[in-house]
Design an enzyme around this catalytic site. Structure first.
Site, PDB file in Angstrom:
ATOM      1  N   HIS A  39       0.824  -1.210   0.000  1.00 45.14           N
ATOM      2  CA  HIS A  39       0.000   0.000   0.000  1.00 45.14           C
ATOM      3  C   HIS A  39       0.856   1.257   0.000  1.00 45.14           C
ATOM      4  O   HIS A  39       2.043   1.221   0.285  1.00 45.14           O
ATOM      5  CB  HIS A  39      -0.998   0.030   1.170  1.00 45.14           C
ATOM      6  CG  HIS A  39      -0.387   0.052   2.549  1.00 45.14           C
ATOM      7  ND1 HIS A  39      -0.136  -1.100   3.271  1.00 45.14           N
ATOM      8  CD2 HIS A  39      -0.003   1.082   3.358  1.00 45.14           C
ATOM      9  CE1 HIS A  39       0.363  -0.773   4.455  1.00 45.14           C
ATOM     10  NE2 HIS A  39       0.460   0.545   4.537  1.00 45.14           N
ATOM     11  N   GLU A  64      -8.419   4.423   9.524  1.00 47.22           N
ATOM     12  CA  GLU A  64      -7.912   4.208   8.162  1.00 47.22           C
ATOM     13  C   GLU A  64      -8.947   3.553   7.266  1.00 47.22           C
ATOM     14  O   GLU A  64      -9.833   2.833   7.732  1.00 47.22           O
ATOM     15  CB  GLU A  64      -6.658   3.338   8.214  1.00 47.22           C
ATOM     16  CG  GLU A  64      -6.892   2.032   8.946  1.00 47.22           C
ATOM     17  CD  GLU A  64      -5.933   0.947   8.506  1.00 47.22           C
ATOM     18  OE1 GLU A  64      -4.849   0.907   9.056  1.00 47.22           O
ATOM     19  OE2 GLU A  64      -6.290   0.156   7.614  1.00 47.22           O
ATOM     20  N   GLN A  91      -3.908   3.437   1.351  1.00 50.73           N
ATOM     21  CA  GLN A  91      -4.303   3.442   2.772  1.00 50.73           C
ATOM     22  C   GLN A  91      -4.471   4.898   3.192  1.00 50.73           C
ATOM     23  O   GLN A  91      -3.489   5.627   3.309  1.00 50.73           O
ATOM     24  CB  GLN A  91      -3.204   2.773   3.607  1.00 50.73           C
ATOM     25  CG  GLN A  91      -3.502   2.716   5.098  1.00 50.73           C
ATOM     26  CD  GLN A  91      -2.401   1.978   5.848  1.00 50.73           C
ATOM     27  OE1 GLN A  91      -1.261   2.407   5.860  1.00 50.73           O
ATOM     28  NE2 GLN A  91      -2.743   0.864   6.458  1.00 50.73           N
ATOM     29  N   HIS A 146       3.769   7.264   3.748  1.00 53.02           N
ATOM     30  CA  HIS A 146       4.697   6.124   3.701  1.00 53.02           C
ATOM     31  C   HIS A 146       4.359   5.208   2.539  1.00 53.02           C
ATOM     32  O   HIS A 146       3.273   5.275   1.978  1.00 53.02           O
ATOM     33  CB  HIS A 146       4.686   5.337   5.022  1.00 53.02           C
ATOM     34  CG  HIS A 146       3.389   4.655   5.364  1.00 53.02           C
ATOM     35  ND1 HIS A 146       2.358   5.275   6.046  1.00 53.02           N
ATOM     36  CD2 HIS A 146       2.946   3.389   5.128  1.00 53.02           C
ATOM     37  CE1 HIS A 146       1.362   4.423   6.216  1.00 53.02           C
ATOM     38  NE2 HIS A 146       1.683   3.267   5.669  1.00 53.02           N
ATOM     39  N   GLU A 175       7.415   0.796   5.169  1.00 46.31           N
ATOM     40  CA  GLU A 175       6.774  -0.230   5.998  1.00 46.31           C
ATOM     41  C   GLU A 175       6.941  -1.576   5.303  1.00 46.31           C
ATOM     42  O   GLU A 175       6.917  -1.645   4.068  1.00 46.31           O
ATOM     43  CB  GLU A 175       5.286   0.134   6.123  1.00 46.31           C
ATOM     44  CG  GLU A 175       4.439  -0.834   6.927  1.00 46.31           C
ATOM     45  CD  GLU A 175       2.953  -0.426   6.935  1.00 46.31           C
ATOM     46  OE1 GLU A 175       2.616   0.750   6.664  1.00 46.31           O
ATOM     47  OE2 GLU A 175       2.137  -1.324   7.197  1.00 46.31           O
TER      48      GLU A 175
END
Ligand code: V0V
Ligand code: CO
Length: 146
Positions: free
Chosen positions: A7, A43, A60, A84, A134
């Site tokens: 994502h 989220e 996301q 991110h 991530e």
């Protein structure tokens, strides 16, 4: 091995308005939504496509749930935008260990709970050319909770 973009995390001030923008502009629908109190976010996951490894790629959308959360701090400083990127892997423990050996700071000793029952960890943006990164191992997606 990292096998896909799981994502892209996008920080926003108002989750409902941002979801509506992505729906009205592109036709993306919410696949899943949840609150993650540990991470301080509300989220919505918008599924973009399935991938050849059996996973999927999402946007996301993230709204902070409290003013001291990482996303709230980031929004104060930068305003809305890409927060991110997340790479998908079948084995987040092994990939985190491998990245750590290369001198990149891994932020958690053990992966923590992420969206839809996934296991996640983060790499420090200062060790990744300015990108908060991530690593995610998804739980098998059978019947997503809404
Ligand atoms: C901070 N910095 C960033 C950044 N956040 N750079 C690029 N992208 C970001 N998102 C830079 C910031 O500009 C500073 O640079 C420096 O890092 C230190 O930042 P800070 O504002 O002082 O903040 P810290 O050090 O308190 O926290 C930064 C870190 C924190 C990365 C350690 O945000 C963190 O732990 N993030 C991981 C957790 C997270 O973000 N959770 C929300 C998503 P200068 O100014 O010194 O040059 S939760 C999620 O994705 C879930 C649940 C999921 O996927 O399932
Ligand atoms: Co994320």
């Amino acid at each position: 091995m990292l096998t896909r973009i799981d994502h892209i995390g996008i920080a926003c001030f108002d989750l409902d308005k941002t979801v509506e923008f992505y729906r009205a502009t592109y036709g993306f629908e919410v696949f899943h939504s949840e609150v993650n109190e540990e991470q301080g976010v509300r989220e919505a996951m918008l599924k973009i496509n399935d991938t050849s490894d059996g996973g999927a790629s999402y946007l996301q959308l993230l709204e902070p749930t409290r003013p001291d959360s990482t996303v709230a701090k980031w929004l104060d400083k930068n305003g809305e935008g890409v927060h991110h990127i997340a790479f998908g892997t079948a084995d987040v423990d092994a990939d985190a260990a491998s990245v750590k050996e290369k001198g990149v700071r891994v932020l958690y000793e053990e992966p923590r709970r992420g969206s839809m029952g996934s296991r996640i960890t983060f790499l420090h943006p200062k060790d990744c050319h300015g990108v908060l990164t991530e690593l995610v191992t998804s739980a098998p997606v059978e019947s997503p909770e809404h």
